[in-house]
Structures are given as structure tokens and as C-alpha cells.
Enzyme design. Structure first.
Site, PDB file in Angstrom:
ATOM      1  N   HIS A  74     -61.851-114.617  65.133  1.00 44.89           N
ATOM      2  CA  HIS A  74     -61.927-114.056  66.484  1.00 44.89           C
ATOM      3  C   HIS A  74     -60.550-114.052  67.133  1.00 44.89           C
ATOM      4  O   HIS A  74     -59.955-115.107  67.332  1.00 44.89           O
ATOM      5  CB  HIS A  74     -62.898-114.882  67.335  1.00 44.89           C
ATOM      6  CG  HIS A  74     -64.322-114.757  66.896  1.00 44.89           C
ATOM      7  ND1 HIS A  74     -65.268-114.054  67.613  1.00 44.89           N
ATOM      8  CD2 HIS A  74     -64.965-115.225  65.798  1.00 44.89           C
ATOM      9  CE1 HIS A  74     -66.430-114.104  66.985  1.00 44.89           C
ATOM     10  NE2 HIS A  74     -66.267-114.812  65.877  1.00 44.89           N
ATOM     11  N   GLN A 118     -70.883-112.590  67.791  1.00 46.00           N
ATOM     12  CA  GLN A 118     -71.212-112.788  66.378  1.00 46.00           C
ATOM     13  C   GLN A 118     -72.663-113.202  66.181  1.00 46.00           C
ATOM     14  O   GLN A 118     -73.327-112.756  65.241  1.00 46.00           O
ATOM     15  CB  GLN A 118     -70.267-113.824  65.767  1.00 46.00           C
ATOM     16  CG  GLN A 118     -70.481-114.019  64.280  1.00 46.00           C
ATOM     17  CD  GLN A 118     -69.443-114.940  63.663  1.00 46.00           C
ATOM     18  OE1 GLN A 118     -68.338-115.073  64.171  1.00 46.00           O
ATOM     19  NE2 GLN A 118     -69.789-115.573  62.561  1.00 46.00           N
ATOM     20  N   CYS A 165     -65.325-108.294  70.695  1.00 42.53           N
ATOM     21  CA  CYS A 165     -66.109-109.290  71.416  1.00 42.53           C
ATOM     22  C   CYS A 165     -66.339-108.811  72.840  1.00 42.53           C
ATOM     23  O   CYS A 165     -65.456-108.224  73.466  1.00 42.53           O
ATOM     24  CB  CYS A 165     -65.442-110.666  71.374  1.00 42.53           C
ATOM     25  SG  CYS A 165     -64.393-111.065  72.761  1.00 42.53           S
ATOM     26  N   GLU A 166     -67.537-109.008  73.323  1.00 43.82           N
ATOM     27  CA  GLU A 166     -67.894-108.485  74.646  1.00 43.82           C
ATOM     28  C   GLU A 166     -67.305-109.302  75.788  1.00 43.82           C
ATOM     29  O   GLU A 166     -67.354-108.879  76.929  1.00 43.82           O
ATOM     30  CB  GLU A 166     -69.410-108.394  74.797  1.00 43.82           C
ATOM     31  CG  GLU A 166     -70.138-109.713  74.797  1.00 43.82           C
ATOM     32  CD  GLU A 166     -71.640-109.546  74.895  1.00 43.82           C
ATOM     33  OE1 GLU A 166     -72.256-110.366  75.587  1.00 43.82           O
ATOM     34  OE2 GLU A 166     -72.194-108.613  74.282  1.00 43.82           O
ATOM     35  N   HIS A 167     -66.733-110.462  75.485  1.00 49.71           N
ATOM     36  CA  HIS A 167     -66.174-111.303  76.551  1.00 49.71           C
ATOM     37  C   HIS A 167     -64.750-110.913  76.920  1.00 49.71           C
ATOM     38  O   HIS A 167     -64.363-110.985  78.083  1.00 49.71           O
ATOM     39  CB  HIS A 167     -66.222-112.778  76.141  1.00 49.71           C
ATOM     40  CG  HIS A 167     -67.609-113.257  75.873  1.00 49.71           C
ATOM     41  ND1 HIS A 167     -67.915-114.094  74.815  1.00 49.71           N
ATOM     42  CD2 HIS A 167     -68.779-113.004  76.506  1.00 49.71           C
ATOM     43  CE1 HIS A 167     -69.226-114.332  74.819  1.00 49.71           C
ATOM     44  NE2 HIS A 167     -69.768-113.688  75.822  1.00 49.71           N
ATOM     45  N   HIS A 168     -63.952-110.508  75.905  1.00 50.63           N
ATOM     46  CA  HIS A 168     -62.548-110.185  76.175  1.00 50.63           C
ATOM     47  C   HIS A 168     -62.153-108.798  75.665  1.00 50.63           C
ATOM     48  O   HIS A 168     -61.011-108.384  75.840  1.00 50.63           O
ATOM     49  CB  HIS A 168     -61.624-111.228  75.518  1.00 50.63           C
ATOM     50  CG  HIS A 168     -61.897-112.627  75.957  1.00 50.63           C
ATOM     51  ND1 HIS A 168     -62.700-113.494  75.241  1.00 50.63           N
ATOM     52  CD2 HIS A 168     -61.505-113.300  77.064  1.00 50.63           C
ATOM     53  CE1 HIS A 168     -62.773-114.647  75.876  1.00 50.63           C
ATOM     54  NE2 HIS A 168     -62.067-114.560  76.983  1.00 50.63           N
ATOM     55  N   CYS A 174     -59.881-113.517  70.137  1.00 50.55           N
ATOM     56  CA  CYS A 174     -59.906-114.181  71.452  1.00 50.55           C
ATOM     57  C   CYS A 174     -59.624-115.682  71.307  1.00 50.55           C
ATOM     58  O   CYS A 174     -59.225-116.337  72.277  1.00 50.55           O
ATOM     59  CB  CYS A 174     -61.224-113.936  72.181  1.00 50.55           C
ATOM     60  SG  CYS A 174     -62.682-114.488  71.292  1.00 50.55           S
TER      61      CYS A 174
END
Length: 196
Positions: free
Chosen positions: A155, A127, A86-89, A157
Site C-alpha cells: 500500500h 483490500q 485505496c479509497e482513503h487517500h 499510503c
């Protein structure tokens, strides 16, 4: 063994330096025995997990396009395992992708569908975008009468941090053409149902 380009090696060496610094910032000793090779291993792993940036999924799909007589029924490839970050975490999310398309002159080699899933998954992702990119690539390359993509994922995260909900599953879908008809979508969803 595949030869590593000079550019890839240079990027890896830079990442090694950064990973070593991150380990220090976490309060660990990057020179202790168990961690000496960790920065290099982490850099190699990150390059592997993001190798999708180096490949063109539409070209992969087009490399195995075949003219088909008159098949206008659903072609389904289901339960395609995938792993992404995931690009956030920069934590993993993983699950299964189900793809259906209705040919319009062209079909593709069945192994190419999982290949394009891997190419898009091996990038920093969300996603929702993964779902759209797979659908758009198939629509653009094969120009079928319709495409539908369903992605089911867990996920890390959400499971390892934050709300810590270990049994949650996220489902996304997108479709074009004939799949805009509820009956066609329902047929696809019934065909990919898991026996529980």
C-alpha cells in the site's frame, strides 16, 4: 479504438477543470509547458483506473460458465497481478490475488477469474472489501462447493506517507464451503506458496 460515450466525455471535462484547480492550489502554474496537458491526462488516467464501475463482474463470470462432468477438486488461479486505488487517500495499492474454487456442476473459463479481479480492483477500494467481493461473486455465480481468496498487497499510503514502511505486505483472505475445513485451506496455502 473504443468510442467514448457522451457521459464519459462530460465527466472527463469536469475532472480536467478540477485537476487544473488542484494544481493551482498546490502552488504550481497549470499553464506552464510541462503541466498544460496534465489535467487532461490525469482525468483520463483516473477514468481508466476506476473503469470497474462500468462492468458487471458476475455477468463476465457467467458468460463463460460450462457444465462439467464430475470434477470436484480445487481449481486454482494464482499470482493474479492487480492494481487498485485505496479509497482513503486515492493512492495505489497493488499485489497478487490467489483464487481457488471447488466446482459443483459448473466451471468457468480460466481467464474470467483475472477479469473479475480487475473489475473489482479498478474501483476506489480497500483490500478487505476487494477480497470479499471476489469471493462473493464466484460463490454467487458458480455456486461451487467452496471458494477461497487470498490477497497480498503493498500500500503506497503506508510506504510513501504516514508510517513509511517500504517492505510491509498486507495479506487478507476469505473462504466459503469446503475451505472452512483447516485441511483444505492448508492445501490451498501450500499450493500458492512462493519459492523464496
Amino acid at each position: 479504438m473504443k468510442e467514448i460515450s457522451e457521459e464519459t466525455l462530460k465527466a472527463r471535462n469536469e475532472m480536467v477543470t478540477h485537476y487544473k484547480k488542484i494544481i493551482e492550489l498546490l502552488g504550481e502554474d497549470p499553464d506552464r509547458e510541462g503541466l498544460i496537458k496534465t489535467p487532461e491526462r490525469a482525468a483520463k488516467a483516473m477514468q481508466f483506473l476506476t473503469k470497474g464501475y462500468q462492468e458487471d463482474p458476475c455477468a463476465v463470470l457467467a458468460s463463460a460458465m460450462f457444465l462439467e462432468e464430475d470434477y470436484k477438486q480445487m481449481v486454482i488461479v494464482k499470482d493474479i497481478d492487480f492494481f487498485s486505488l485505496c479509497e482513503h487517500h486515492i493512492l495505489p495499492f497493488f499485489g497478487k490475488v490467489h483464487v481457488a474454487y471447488i466446482p459443483n456442476k459448473y466451471i468457468t473459463g480460466l481467464s474470467k477469474i483475472p477479469r473479475i479481479v480487475d473489475i473489482f480492483a479498478r474501483r476506489l477500494q480497500i483490500q478487505e472489501r476487494l477480497t470479499l467481493q471476489i469471493k462473493d461473486c464466484i460463490q454467487k455465480t458458480l455456486n461451487p462447493l467452496g471458494v477461497m481468496v487470498v490477497v497480498e498487497a503493498q500500500h503506497m499510503c503506508m510506504q510513501m506517507r504516514g508510517v513509511e514502511k517500504q517492505n510491509s505486505l498486507t495479506t487478507t483472505s476469505d473462504f466459503t464451503g469446503f475451505f472452512q475445513q483447516a485441511k483444505t485451506r492448508e492445501e490451498f496455502m501450500n499450493l500458492i506458496k512462493h519459492n523464496r
